[in-house]
Design a protein around this motif. Structure first.
Motif, mmCIF file in Angstrom:
data_model
loop_
_atom_site.group_PDB
_atom_site.id
_atom_site.type_symbol
_atom_site.label_atom_id
_atom_site.label_comp_id
_atom_site.label_asym_id
_atom_site.label_seq_id
_atom_site.Cartn_x
_atom_site.Cartn_y
_atom_site.Cartn_z
ATOM 1 N N ALA A 50 0.961 -1.025 -0.075
ATOM 2 C CA ALA A 50 -0.062 -0.066 -0.142
ATOM 3 C C ALA A 50 1.055 1.168 -0.073
ATOM 4 O O ALA A 50 2.101 1.151 0.165
ATOM 5 C CB ALA A 50 -0.876 -0.007 1.292
ATOM 6 N N SER A 51 0.303 2.308 -0.238
ATOM 7 C CA SER A 51 1.182 3.472 -0.174
ATOM 8 C C SER A 51 0.089 4.813 0.052
ATOM 9 O O SER A 51 -1.047 4.558 0.071
ATOM 10 C CB SER A 51 1.591 3.968 -1.653
ATOM 11 O OG SER A 51 0.658 4.024 -2.618
ATOM 12 N N ASP A 52 0.686 5.708 0.819
ATOM 13 C CA ASP A 52 0.102 6.723 1.095
ATOM 14 C C ASP A 52 -0.157 7.745 -0.087
ATOM 15 O O ASP A 52 0.306 7.478 -1.151
ATOM 16 C CB ASP A 52 0.617 7.597 2.438
ATOM 17 C CG ASP A 52 1.814 8.023 2.140
ATOM 18 O OD1 ASP A 52 2.443 8.273 0.901
ATOM 19 O OD2 ASP A 52 2.791 8.217 3.155
ATOM 20 N N ASN A 53 -0.764 8.949 0.097
ATOM 21 C CA ASN A 53 -1.193 9.636 -1.226
ATOM 22 C C ASN A 53 0.095 10.384 -1.631
ATOM 23 O O ASN A 53 -0.034 11.140 -2.589
ATOM 24 C CB ASN A 53 -2.275 10.684 -0.561
ATOM 25 C CG ASN A 53 -3.561 10.296 -0.445
ATOM 26 O OD1 ASN A 53 -3.752 9.039 -1.078
ATOM 27 N ND2 ASN A 53 -4.248 10.451 0.577
ATOM 28 N N TYR A 76 -6.474 -1.801 -5.408
ATOM 29 C CA TYR A 76 -6.660 -1.014 -6.740
ATOM 30 C C TYR A 76 -5.610 -1.234 -7.791
ATOM 31 O O TYR A 76 -4.615 -2.010 -7.107
ATOM 32 C CB TYR A 76 -6.416 0.582 -6.223
ATOM 33 C CG TYR A 76 -5.374 1.077 -6.129
ATOM 34 C CD1 TYR A 76 -4.369 1.612 -7.103
ATOM 35 C CD2 TYR A 76 -4.850 0.938 -4.913
ATOM 36 C CE1 TYR A 76 -3.028 2.133 -6.854
ATOM 37 C CE2 TYR A 76 -3.472 1.507 -4.457
ATOM 38 C CZ TYR A 76 -2.837 2.056 -5.469
ATOM 39 O OH TYR A 76 -1.276 2.328 -4.970
ATOM 40 N N GLN A 77 -5.605 -1.024 -8.913
ATOM 41 C CA GLN A 77 -4.520 -1.175 -9.849
ATOM 42 C C GLN A 77 -4.460 0.228 -10.761
ATOM 43 O O GLN A 77 -5.410 0.860 -10.668
ATOM 44 C CB GLN A 77 -4.957 -2.259 -11.101
ATOM 45 C CG GLN A 77 -5.438 -3.536 -10.457
ATOM 46 C CD GLN A 77 -6.230 -4.346 -11.497
ATOM 47 O OE1 GLN A 77 -5.664 -4.738 -12.641
ATOM 48 N NE2 GLN A 77 -7.346 -4.748 -11.471
ATOM 49 N N LYS A 78 -3.248 0.498 -10.855
ATOM 50 C CA LYS A 78 -2.886 1.862 -11.499
ATOM 51 C C LYS A 78 -3.732 1.987 -12.964
ATOM 52 O O LYS A 78 -3.904 3.024 -13.194
ATOM 53 C CB LYS A 78 -1.169 1.682 -11.882
ATOM 54 C CG LYS A 78 -0.431 1.939 -10.640
ATOM 55 C CD LYS A 78 0.896 2.020 -11.068
ATOM 56 C CE LYS A 78 1.945 2.279 -9.771
ATOM 57 N NZ LYS A 78 3.278 2.445 -10.046
ATOM 58 N N ALA A 106 -4.344 -0.736 -1.084
ATOM 59 C CA ALA A 106 -3.292 -1.967 -1.390
ATOM 60 C C ALA A 106 -3.239 -1.948 -2.887
ATOM 61 O O ALA A 106 -4.117 -2.057 -3.439
ATOM 62 C CB ALA A 106 -4.156 -3.511 -0.869
ATOM 63 N N GLU A 107 -1.984 -1.954 -3.518
ATOM 64 C CA GLU A 107 -1.922 -1.918 -4.957
ATOM 65 C C GLU A 107 -1.615 -3.441 -5.521
ATOM 66 O O GLU A 107 -0.876 -3.989 -4.775
ATOM 67 C CB GLU A 107 -0.850 -1.129 -5.468
ATOM 68 C CG GLU A 107 -0.479 -0.862 -6.998
ATOM 69 C CD GLU A 107 0.608 -0.047 -7.358
ATOM 70 O OE1 GLU A 107 0.914 0.759 -6.740
ATOM 71 O OE2 GLU A 107 0.949 -0.448 -8.625
#
Length: 359
Positions: A50-53, A76-78, A106-107
């Motif tokens: 996951a990443s923050d904004n 999500y996916q890019k 989470a990507e």
């Protein structure tokens, strides 16, 4: 010594048993999906990040029961424009902040591992193309269709090299055709061949991920390639590839918003709040194709002008699943069962959310 060792040993045995059980479960599901993902892709998918904004990577852990009541977890996916944009804009966090709730992201590289994470309880909500939820339902994953995105039949096609002598789908008989197994493009290929009177078994099936398929297509190691946007637009721009046929009249090429059944049952208000924000971003994307292309370009590594072509031939919206949509998705499921991509028949309508989208 014995009184200390014995409990530890029991704990170790229990842990090993649980670990072996989970590994067998994941292996079974991965084989069912069989989408041609590489080993590296599958391993990375099993450990989502996951990443923050700000874009800084962080480790994502399944929240404890104490925090799950106040945390909504999105996969999500890019390439999934709306959820990727929703994450970047931070609007979902704002919508939940007033009630003291939070959002984690989470990507994932593709739909199948995203839905396995949903099965494992790591995420509550996500978006995929039309095929992954069919495999997930066949694999027993407790998920629910909550809405759909019309996308567009023009956003996927069967390509041939610009100098190819092949002029019709019927001429693919005996030829090598690349595609991602179990994908929306796989379904398009089956339906296009069926319409042309060619058996699916009469072509040489080359199942590859989009990146690998692009490489063999450019080297002309395959005769055709069934693929979707934005990879479709990128191949057309870079190689001058010619569209043999797109999905118009053959396949709906829709996307679906999906949620864990436990989340739908326990947090219907939270689900509706997520869908409200998805709707707002979807409307922005629909009305601003150039801005969307510029936004996605760095993440996907595709030039903005190429992405804009893809954006202009797709549709955005978030809509309730009608009987017609469910019937079309059932046709996809039946087709995959017919060609033995899933091991049993399923009924899509059994896992459709009965709630209503806010207008």
């Amino acid at each position: 010594m014995l009184t200390k060792f014995f409990p530890t040993r029991l704990l170790g045995m229990a842990f090993a048993f649980l670990q072996r059980f989970q590994q067998r479960r994941i292996r079974t599901f991965s084989l069912l999906f069989a989408v041609g993902l590489s080993l590296t892709l599958a391993v990375s998918a099993c450990s989502p990040s996951a990443s923050d904004n700000s874009g800084t990577p962080q480790t994502t852990q399944a929240p404890s029961p104490a925090t799950s009541n106040t945390t909504v977890r999105i996969g999500y996916q890019k390439a999934s424009t709306v959820l990727y944009a929703l994450k970047a804009r931070g609007e979902l966090e704002k919508a939940f902040a007033a009630s003291g709730s939070s959002v984690t992201w989470a990507e994932f590289p593709a739909g199948p591992p995203l839905l396995e994470a949903l099965n494992a309880g790591s995420i509550d909500f996500g978006y995929t193309g039309e095929s992954p939820p069919i495999f997930a339902q066949a694999g027993g994953i407790p998920l629910v269709y909550v809405a759909y995105d019309p996308w567009s039949p023009k956003a996927e096609a069967i390509l041939v090299p610009k100098d190819s002598p092949i002029k019709s789908v019927a001429e693919l008989k005996g030829k090598k055709v690349a595609f991602a197994k179990g994908s929306n493009a796989n379904y398009l290929l089956v339906k296009a061949l069926e319409k042309a009177g060619v058996q699916y078994s009469d072509i040489q099936q080359v199942t590859l991920t989009p990146a690998d398929a692009r490489a063999v297509f450019e080297r002309k190691n395959v005769d055709a390639w069934a693929i979707w946007d934005p990879y479709l637009a990128a191949a057309e721009a870079a190689t001058g590839a010619r569209t043999l046929i797109n999905a118009t009249g053959l396949a709906p090429n829709r996307g679906y918003y999906l949620a864990a059944k436990s989340f739908v049952d326990a947090k219907p208000d939270a689900l509706k709040r997520v869908l409200d924000q998805v709707k707002k971003v979807s409307e922005w994307a629909k009305n601003n194709p150039s801005e969307v292309a510029k936004f996605l370009s760095p993440a996907l590594g595709i030039d903005a002008p190429v992405l804009e072509i893809a954006e202009k031939r797709r549709e955005y919206d978030i809509l309730p699943l009608t009987d017609e949509v469910i019937t079309k998705q059932q046709e996809v499921a039946d087709t995959f069962y017919k060609i033995k991509l899933i091991p049993k028949e399923i009924k899509v309508k059994e896992i459709v959310w009965q709630g209503k989208l806010n207008k």
